[in-house]
Design an enzyme around this catalytic site. Structure first.
Site, PDB file in Angstrom:
ATOM      1  N   LYS A  68       1.064  -1.281   0.134  1.00  0.00           N
ATOM      2  CA  LYS A  68       0.091  -0.073   0.031  1.00  0.00           C
ATOM      3  C   LYS A  68       0.932   1.315   0.168  1.00  0.00           C
ATOM      4  O   LYS A  68       0.703   2.088  -0.770  1.00  0.00           O
ATOM      5  CB  LYS A  68      -0.909   0.031   1.188  1.00  0.00           C
ATOM      6  N   CYS A 103      -3.884  10.042   2.298  1.00  0.00           N
ATOM      7  CA  CYS A 103      -3.214   8.907   1.807  1.00  0.00           C
ATOM      8  C   CYS A 103      -1.611   9.408   1.113  1.00  0.00           C
ATOM      9  O   CYS A 103      -0.513   9.225   1.717  1.00  0.00           O
ATOM     10  CB  CYS A 103      -3.677   7.993   0.835  1.00  0.00           C
TER      11      CYS A 103
END
Ligand code: NAD
Length: 423
Positions: A206, A261
């Protein structure tokens, strides 16, 4: 019906709860926010999103949201943790919510439970932070309970890719943990689900995805600064390079990178690697370049104002857009906030308008926002893309922080237009 509990009903947890309820899970959502719990139980999405709102209206009473951990966690089979993992003011990981959620779970953990972490975390976090907290329950990992990491890839506001259509990767504390998580996700996800060899690998995947994007955006932001000096339109160049059918992937420059993010996750790996004696120079540089873009946008504004013989303090400015990206109501880490902070430091006179964030706006409509001399667009919301010449009567300078407007329109109106790497 199998009971499942989502911890944290935010941008990640709420869509997941909806998907689980649609797939006939006995779905519980635990959140520390009373407001979010109340709204969810009334079938109201606390996130401004048409899709989430219509789904939630149809699922009224099928998701039980609560601030009571006992109600949420009692006899649950699967727990999915979707709490925030932000950074602090020194750009260091802040794991307060993850530690607190893990502590809550450990107090109610039962034998046989699968705990899945979807929050974005540095490699090693499940093993080094989450596992020891969960084992305070006196239950033993891989004997009494199982731990998996399945990073979330949802792209809020993107209606092209629904949660159930996004491929996933899973790492686990053991093969059994991976298989339990695989069975769980296979019951709700239509796309491929890849098993990886460790929790660490899943955690790293990720962070690599988002750092890849951060680095590529930093590259084009640097190109934009260079091409402004060389008088070349960077968007034209990127579109031209994109005609190559392989080995080029377009990224576009702008006022900066925000959100929970891309502007956060690289710091998690930078910090982790640094604690193991490795310095991520490339990733640090990307963060530095992207963080410089709000100031660069102000420099562009000053440059355009010079052409009408004005300074920042001699004009009235409007900041269009506070959200970190188009058509969402999320201002976290938004470059617009950094730009606004700088305008304040420079004692500028400015208005703010974002149709998705009325509480952050100082005016109520786009027309009222456009009644100024100098406009700085920070977010490419659809409403802004439809601005017409008739709405630009007082505007003399337009700074397009997303290179999203038709520059010919401004030129034809004799408005000084500058983008980021676009003249
Ligand atoms: N937002 C995105 O686009 C996105 C995409 C992929 C992954 N992620 C990752 O997913 C995670 C969650 O992000 P988000 O955007 O949904 O965050 P968010 O802030 O929207 O939602 C988090 C929710 O958790 C609740 N919460 C906080 N501490 C809690 C606790 N101790 N117990 C229970 N609830 C608690 C908050 O009240 C909030 O409702 C982060 O790690 C993020 O990096 C986010």
């Amino acid at each position: 019906m199998k009971k499942v509990t989502i911890i944290g009903l935010g941008y990640v947890g709420l869509p997941l709860a909806i998907l689980l309820a649609k797939n006939n899970y006995n779905t519980y959502g635990y959140d520390i926010s009373e407001k979010i719990v109340k709204k969810t139980n009334k079938g109201i999405s606390h996130i401004q999103d048409k899709y989430l709102q219509s789904e939630l209206s149809n699922l009224k009473n099928k998701i039980i949201a609560t601030t009571d951990p006992k109600e949420a966690l009692n006899d649950t089979e699967t727990i999915v943790v979707c709490v925030p993992t932000p950074i602090d003011k020194n750009h260091l990981p802040d794991l307060t919510a993850l530690k607190s959620a893990s502590t809550t779970i450990s107090k109610h953990l039962k034998k046989g439970t699968l705990v899945i972490i979807e929050s974005t975390i540095a490699p090693g976090t499940c093993e080094e932070i989450v596992k020891p907290i969960l084992e305070k329950s006196n239950l033993k990992i891989d004997k009494d309970f199982f731990l998996a990491h399945c990073p979330e890839r949802i792209d809020p506001g993107n209606t092209k890719f629904l949660l159930e259509d996004l491929p996933r990767v899973i790492g686990g504390s053991s093969q059994k943990a991976i298989e339990l998580a695989h069975t769980f996700y296979s019951s709700i996800i239509k796309a491929d689900i890849m098993r990886v060899s460790s929790l660490k690998a899943a955690e790293a995947i990720k962070i690599v995805e988002n750092s890849f994007r951060d680095i590529n955006i930093a590259f084009v932001n640097e190109l934009a600064k260079s091409f402004d000096k060389l008088d070349i339109d960077v968007t034209e160049v990127i579109k031209g390079a994109s005609t190559k059918p392989f080995a080029f992937m377009p990224h576009f420059p702008g006022v900066g990178v925000g959100g929970h993010c891309i502007s956060v996750d690289p710091y998690y790996l930078i910090d982790k690697a640094s604690s193991h004696g490795f310095n991520h120079e490339f990733m640090r540089l990307a963060r530095k370049i992207n963080n410089s873009m709000p100031s660069y946008t102000i420099e562009r504004t000053m440059h355009a104002l010079q052409k009408i013989n004005k300074t920042l303090n001699e004009t009235t400015i409007t900041v269009l857009g506070v959200a970190y990206k188009k058509n969402v109501d999320d201002p976290r880490e938004s470059p617009a906030l950094k730009l606004i902070e700088k305008l304040k430091q420079l004692k500028c006179n400015f208005k703010i308008y974002d149709p998705y964030l009325p509480n952050s706006s100082t005016v109520k409509s786009l027309d009222a926002a456009l009644e100024n001399e100098c406009i700085i667009l920070c977010t490419d919301h659809d409403e802004f893309l439809k601005i017409k010449p008739s709405q630009l009567k007082t505007v003399k300078v337009f700074i397009d922080g997303r290179n999203c407007m038709d520059k010919k329109m401004f030129k034809s109106l004799e408005i000084e237009y500058l983008g980021i790497g676009r003249q």
